[in-house]
Write an enzyme that holds these catalytic residues in place. Structure first.
Site, PDB file in Angstrom:
ATOM      1  N   HIS A  25       0.844  -1.178   0.000  1.00 39.01           N
ATOM      2  CA  HIS A  25       0.000   0.000   0.000  1.00 39.01           C
ATOM      3  C   HIS A  25       0.887   1.240   0.000  1.00 39.01           C
ATOM      4  O   HIS A  25       2.001   1.222   0.516  1.00 39.01           O
ATOM      5  CB  HIS A  25      -0.880  -0.031   1.256  1.00 39.01           C
ATOM      6  CG  HIS A  25      -1.973   0.979   1.304  1.00 39.01           C
ATOM      7  ND1 HIS A  25      -1.748   2.301   1.614  1.00 39.01           N
ATOM      8  CD2 HIS A  25      -3.314   0.866   1.106  1.00 39.01           C
ATOM      9  CE1 HIS A  25      -2.894   2.963   1.613  1.00 39.01           C
ATOM     10  NE2 HIS A  25      -3.858   2.114   1.304  1.00 39.01           N
ATOM     11  N   ASP A  61       2.548  -4.497   8.148  1.00 40.52           N
ATOM     12  CA  ASP A  61       1.278  -3.787   7.987  1.00 40.52           C
ATOM     13  C   ASP A  61       0.161  -4.818   8.128  1.00 40.52           C
ATOM     14  O   ASP A  61      -0.061  -5.635   7.240  1.00 40.52           O
ATOM     15  CB  ASP A  61       1.254  -3.120   6.603  1.00 40.52           C
ATOM     16  CG  ASP A  61      -0.112  -2.544   6.242  1.00 40.52           C
ATOM     17  OD1 ASP A  61      -1.044  -2.606   7.064  1.00 40.52           O
ATOM     18  OD2 ASP A  61      -0.242  -2.042   5.103  1.00 40.52           O
ATOM     19  N   GLN A  69      -5.163  -5.560   6.873  1.00 38.41           N
ATOM     20  CA  GLN A  69      -6.084  -6.538   6.314  1.00 38.41           C
ATOM     21  C   GLN A  69      -6.016  -7.878   7.037  1.00 38.41           C
ATOM     22  O   GLN A  69      -6.826  -8.771   6.760  1.00 38.41           O
ATOM     23  CB  GLN A  69      -5.797  -6.747   4.815  1.00 38.41           C
ATOM     24  CG  GLN A  69      -5.900  -5.501   3.973  1.00 38.41           C
ATOM     25  CD  GLN A  69      -7.291  -4.910   3.955  1.00 38.41           C
ATOM     26  OE1 GLN A  69      -8.293  -5.588   4.227  1.00 38.41           O
ATOM     27  NE2 GLN A  69      -7.386  -3.627   3.630  1.00 38.41           N
ATOM     28  N   LYS A  81     -11.021  -0.875   9.923  1.00 40.26           N
ATOM     29  CA  LYS A  81     -11.094  -2.112   9.130  1.00 40.26           C
ATOM     30  C   LYS A  81     -11.433  -3.323  10.005  1.00 40.26           C
ATOM     31  O   LYS A  81     -11.731  -4.393   9.493  1.00 40.26           O
ATOM     32  CB  LYS A  81      -9.776  -2.330   8.377  1.00 40.26           C
ATOM     33  CG  LYS A  81      -9.452  -1.233   7.366  1.00 40.26           C
ATOM     34  CD  LYS A  81      -8.139  -1.508   6.650  1.00 40.26           C
ATOM     35  CE  LYS A  81      -7.673  -0.308   5.843  1.00 40.26           C
ATOM     36  NZ  LYS A  81      -8.545   0.007   4.701  1.00 40.26           N
ATOM     37  N   CYS A  84      -4.700   2.382  -3.816  1.00 41.53           N
ATOM     38  CA  CYS A  84      -3.477   2.904  -3.187  1.00 41.53           C
ATOM     39  C   CYS A  84      -2.324   1.921  -3.339  1.00 41.53           C
ATOM     40  O   CYS A  84      -1.537   1.706  -2.413  1.00 41.53           O
ATOM     41  CB  CYS A  84      -3.708   3.242  -1.714  1.00 41.53           C
ATOM     42  SG  CYS A  84      -4.878   4.580  -1.455  1.00 41.53           S
TER      43      CYS A  84
END
Length: 401
Positions: free
Chosen positions: A119, A196, A199, A222, A359
């Site tokens: 991202h 990261d 998700q 999220k 992104c």
């Protein structure tokens, strides 16, 4: 992936009307009533500042705020609540590490390793730091099915690499990183590793202690929580050695015009009045997700991914991206049709997807497309939503011939 038992969670989400297939959870998840109620209660009944008031309600809210930090620590397997820094989101968490760790530790000639699927939030902060200190950035390729190629990572890493920053789950492809192996590879050359987890945390059990990474970030919105709240986890010794990022109230020990001394972590990194209600909402979201069970959520979303890939893969003009066992995400393109047109036509059918570069423009370049359409699933989705998506795609192909 075997078929899952229905989660029967749709009724918990007041913003999803009957007949609307919301398939954009990778962008932001809808909020269960339990989270809405926690936010309403915090603003409407129990609101007060934290860490400063000597009156009872302020003390109670401080306890609730710090209980949220403790809840987050338990949720991701942190060793201590003091390793949890509340931030506005994963983007701010990555920027904090970039400015407070990388900008102070890296020097000219050092190298940073990213991957092709990152991202922008896990690319641009490192570019800014690299330009500032004279470091260089390397980019790991992907395997044929869209995973970060860890064999290539192993071959690329050298002692010059001081930081590796990778996505746990791709926001475009849904591919899942073997974080334990990536961490071992990074540590093998003396590098730190940031993951990261935006998700991942809504879909997979995460234990940062077992994974042994150095930094882990995610966003609350999220994870079925509010916007404006996120988490940076870092190993205690790294936080202790990092200077503050912003100055102001709460992050200080003592201030004089001659010298200021700073609070220990995590307070050192939480200048100003925090997003108090956001932290309480995040606590409620974690409670909600864990009551369902992350393993169960993963199986449920995997079954929907398999159903969607089967349905869309049977249409000749549809190109699917990513691995068959993607975590909750299916990206695709239709030959001769721009993804924005796909999204517009699906919206007419009461199906909400994401269309664009997500992104992740470098990944789009690697895939050879300007953009993709993306369907992403949550606990409120079921087979009927996938069927609605497939019907909508069939209509798109009829309209465009």
């Amino acid at each position: 992936m075997t078929d899952s038992q229905p989660l029967d969670a749709l009724a918990d989400f007041p913003a999803i009307p009957a007949g609307w297939a919301y398939l954009d959870t990778a962008a932001t998840a809808q909020k269960p009533q339990a989270v809405v109620d926690a936010i309403t209660r915090a603003y409407g009944e129990t609101y007060a500042t934290v860490h400063r008031g000597v009156y009872q309600r302020s003390a109670d809210m401080t306890l609730a705020y710090e209980a949220a930090r403790q809840r987050v620590a338990g949720f991701i397997g942190a060793g201590s609540a003091d390793e949890i820094v509340f931030v506005r989101g994963a983007t701010e968490g990555i920027n904090l590490v970039a400015q407070c760790w990388a900008a102070t530790q890296l020097k000219a000639g050092d190298r940073i390793l990213l991957s092709m699927l990152e991202h922008h939030s896990n690319i641009v902060p490192w570019q800014m730091v690299a330009e500032r200190v004279g470091a260089a950035i390397d980019v790991a390729p992907l395997t044929a099915d869209g995973r970060i190629d860890l064999d290539a990572v192993e071959a690329m890493l050298t002692p010059a690499h001081k930081l590796v920053a990778l996505a746990h789950v791709s926001n475009v492809l849904g591919s899942v990183l073997d974080v334990a192996r990536a961490t071992a590879l990074a540590h093998g050359v003396g590098a730190k590793i940031l993951i990261d987890g935006c998700q991942a945390v809504p879909r997979l059990p995460v234990d940062v202690t077992a994974l042994n990474c150095d930094f882990y970030v995610f966003s609350g919105h999220k994870l079925y929580g509010p916007t404006g709240i996120g988490v940076l986890w870092a190993k205690a010794e790294l936080l202790d050695a990092m200077p503050p990022w912003q100055g102001g109230g709460s992050m200080i020990d003592r201030v004089t015009f001659q010298k200021t001394t700073y609070a220990p972590p995590p307070g050192r990194f939480e200048a100003g009045t925090p997003h108090i209600v956001g932290a309480l909402g995040l606590h409620a979201a974690i409670d909600y997700v864990e009551a369902i069970g992350l393993e169960r959520i993963h199986v449920h979303e995997g079954a929907l991914v398999a159903q969607a890939r089967d349905a869309l893969g049977s249409i000749n003009s549809v190109r699917l991206f990513g691995p068959a066992d993607a975590a909750g995400i299916v990206s695709f393109a239709i030959e001769g049709v721009h993804p924005h047109d796909i999204g517009t036509i699906l919206d007419e059918q009461q199906v909400a997807i994401r269309a664009g570069h997500h992104c992740a423009q470098p990944l789009m370049d690697a895939l050879g497309v300007p953009a993709t359409a993306r369907a992403s699933f949550g606990v409120y989705n079921g087979p009927a939503d996938v069927e609605a998506l497939a019907r909508g795609i069939e209509r798109v192909t009829r309209i465009f011939g």
